[in-house]
Each structure stands twice: as C-alpha cells, then as structure tokens.
Design a protein around this motif. Structure first.
Motif, PDB file in Angstrom:
ATOM      1  N   ASP A 106      18.478  46.518  52.631  1.00 41.54           N
ATOM      2  CA  ASP A 106      18.454  47.940  52.991  1.00 41.54           C
ATOM      3  C   ASP A 106      18.316  48.822  51.757  1.00 41.54           C
ATOM      4  N   ALA A 107      18.983  48.442  50.665  1.00 42.61           N
ATOM      5  CA  ALA A 107      18.937  49.254  49.449  1.00 42.61           C
ATOM      6  C   ALA A 107      17.525  49.314  48.871  1.00 42.61           C
ATOM      7  N   ILE A 108      16.782  48.222  48.976  1.00 43.29           N
ATOM      8  CA  ILE A 108      15.411  48.189  48.440  1.00 43.29           C
ATOM      9  C   ILE A 108      14.398  48.655  49.488  1.00 43.29           C
ATOM     10  N   GLY A 109      14.800  48.641  50.745  1.00 40.19           N
ATOM     11  CA  GLY A 109      13.895  49.082  51.803  1.00 40.19           C
ATOM     12  C   GLY A 109      13.040  47.973  52.369  1.00 40.19           C
ATOM     13  N   VAL A 144      12.110  42.051  33.598  1.00 42.21           N
ATOM     14  CA  VAL A 144      10.965  42.669  32.933  1.00 42.21           C
ATOM     15  C   VAL A 144      10.161  43.375  34.014  1.00 42.21           C
ATOM     16  N   ALA A 145      10.198  44.706  34.017  1.00 42.26           N
ATOM     17  CA  ALA A 145       9.511  45.515  35.024  1.00 42.26           C
ATOM     18  C   ALA A 145       8.242  46.087  34.398  1.00 42.26           C
ATOM     19  N   ASP A 146       7.127  45.381  34.591  1.00 42.53           N
ATOM     20  CA  ASP A 146       5.857  45.695  33.921  1.00 42.53           C
ATOM     21  C   ASP A 146       4.998  46.567  34.826  1.00 42.53           C
ATOM     22  N   GLU A 147       5.027  47.891  34.585  1.00 38.40           N
ATOM     23  CA  GLU A 147       4.294  48.854  35.422  1.00 38.40           C
ATOM     24  C   GLU A 147       4.652  48.636  36.894  1.00 38.40           C
ATOM     25  N   VAL A 148       5.920  48.384  37.152  1.00 33.12           N
ATOM     26  CA  VAL A 148       6.370  47.952  38.471  1.00 33.12           C
ATOM     27  C   VAL A 148       6.119  49.001  39.550  1.00 33.12           C
ATOM     28  N   SER A 149       6.035  50.277  39.172  1.00 37.39           N
ATOM     29  CA  SER A 149       5.825  51.324  40.173  1.00 37.39           C
ATOM     30  C   SER A 149       4.525  52.091  39.979  1.00 37.39           C
ATOM     31  N   ALA A 150       3.650  51.597  39.113  1.00 41.80           N
ATOM     32  CA  ALA A 150       2.450  52.355  38.752  1.00 41.80           C
ATOM     33  C   ALA A 150       1.499  52.596  39.924  1.00 41.80           C
ATOM     34  N   MET A 151       1.422  51.644  40.867  1.00 41.48           N
ATOM     35  CA  MET A 151       0.471  51.754  41.961  1.00 41.48           C
ATOM     36  C   MET A 151       1.111  52.260  43.256  1.00 41.48           C
ATOM     37  N   VAL A 158      10.374  56.714  43.261  1.00 39.07           N
ATOM     38  CA  VAL A 158      11.732  57.244  43.104  1.00 39.07           C
ATOM     39  C   VAL A 158      12.746  56.293  43.726  1.00 39.07           C
ATOM     40  N   GLU A 159      12.443  55.765  44.910  1.00 41.85           N
ATOM     41  CA  GLU A 159      13.377  54.871  45.597  1.00 41.85           C
ATOM     42  C   GLU A 159      13.606  53.591  44.795  1.00 41.85           C
ATOM     43  N   ALA A 182       6.996  59.956  30.597  1.00 43.72           N
ATOM     44  CA  ALA A 182       7.980  60.799  31.274  1.00 43.72           C
ATOM     45  C   ALA A 182       8.919  59.949  32.134  1.00 43.72           C
ATOM     46  N   LEU A 183       8.353  58.950  32.819  1.00 42.54           N
ATOM     47  CA  LEU A 183       9.178  58.053  33.624  1.00 42.54           C
ATOM     48  C   LEU A 183      10.169  57.304  32.740  1.00 42.54           C
TER      49      LEU A 183
END
Length: 204
Positions: A106-109, A144-151, A158-159, A182-183
């Motif tokens: 639930d926390a990750i959706g 290691v979060a490599d551009e994990v939210s870029a796409m 944000v979530e 900025a992120l």
C-alpha cells in the motif's frame, strides 16, 4: 557503511570513466549523484551493486567485500521493463525476492490485483513500483536508485520519493543518481557530481 575505495574503470585506451573514485554512504543517508550524460554515473551504480567489477579499487560493505549477488545492495534503473522477465506474472516476479506485506504494498502503491498480470499489462509507472517492491526486501540495506523516477509523471515521482525518504529514515541508505539537480537537492542530504572520472561535492 557502504564504501567505494579508489575505483578505476574504463574501456581500452579511452579516457577512464572512473579514475580513483571514492565515497562513503551511511545507512539512513540519501546521497545524490549527478553529472553530464556519458560520464559514468550508471557504471558507478552498477559497480556498487556488483553488476560490474572495477579494474582497480574495491567496494566494501561494513569493511568487507560483499559476495556476488549479495542482497544487501539493490539496483533499480529507469527502464523497469528490462529488469523483469516478461514471461513471468508480477506476483512471481515479486516473490522471487520476498513476500511483502500489505502495508509495504500500500505504501508503494502496488495492488495485489496486479499479481496475475504480465509486465506489459500494466503502465510503466506501475511496473516501476513493482520493481521497487521487489528490491526492498528485508535484507536490503542500500539502494542504488538510477534515474528511478525520470520517466514517471510528477505525482508518481512525488509518491515514490516520499516512500524512499521515509525508508531512509528507517535506515535504508540510498545512492540517488539523476540529471535532475533540483530533485537531488530536495531528497538528499549531500550531492556529488561525476565529471571526467572524478567526484566533487556540489557547492551550496
């Protein structure tokens, strides 16, 4: 503590991608890593996670070299479709690593209703959440979060970063690789830039 000591990596006679790179990442810390395209950020991330071997230097976890396939360090990149077996249903993909509880899902959706689907049957943002769930088993200490939210769309970004920030407060160490300065400034306590094979701190 995760440490990189004097890492060298390169191809043939080209300029070294990494030239004596060292850093330390503590548990519960988010360290931001940026730099121009092609400078070796992803290469560094893959070395940290054990997918590549440095030509010189060492990666240490609590002072010792982690064994091959050590689950304490996990790697996620932006193209989640390439990180899963397209012939496996999502439930099997997650269960390969661990069995998350409903609070984590639930926390990750992530919905259990997805478990009978194949990777191509959900959106890219949903699949990235699945990959994240799989990576954050109880043995994982560093990510290691490599551009994990870029796409991903802004709301999903944000979530996911809200969740990762909360996990860092619980002790997860994160190497956050991104072009988005900025992120990185928002989510990390300190930032480094990789350029010409060297790391330098971001001022201000």
């Amino acid at each position: 503590m995760l440490e990189l000591r004097r890492l060298d990596f390169g191809f043939a006679k080209a300029r070294p991608i990494l030239d004596g790179v060292s850093l330390a990442l503590g548990q519960g810390e988010i360290l931001g890593l940026s730099g121009p395209s092609g400078t070796g950020k992803s290469t560094l991330g893959r070395i940290v996670a054990g997918y590549l071997k440095p030509q010189k230097g060492e990666v240490l976890l609590d002072g010792t070299a982690p064994s091959a396939g050590h689950r304490g360090i996990q790697y996620i990149h932006q193209s989640s479709i390439f990180a899963v077996n397209p012939r496996w249903r999502l439930g099997r993909i997650i269960a390969e690593a661990w069995q998350p509880d409903d609070l984590t899902l639930d926390a990750i959706g992530v919905s259990r209703s997805w478990f009978d689907r194949y990777p191509h049957e959900i959106s890219g943002g949903e699949l990235q959440r699945v990959v994240l769930v799989r990576a954050l088993g109880p043995e994982t200490r560093f990510l290691v979060a490599d551009e994990v939210s870029a796409m991903l769309d802004p709301i999903t970004q944000v979530e996911i970063w809200s969740f990762l920030t909360e996990r860092s407060r619980q002790g997860l160490g994160i190497l956050a690789i991104s072009h988005d300065a900025a992120l990185l400034k928002r989510v990390s306590s300190r930032q480094l830039v990789l350029a010409k094979g060297q790391l330098r701190p971001v001022e201000g």
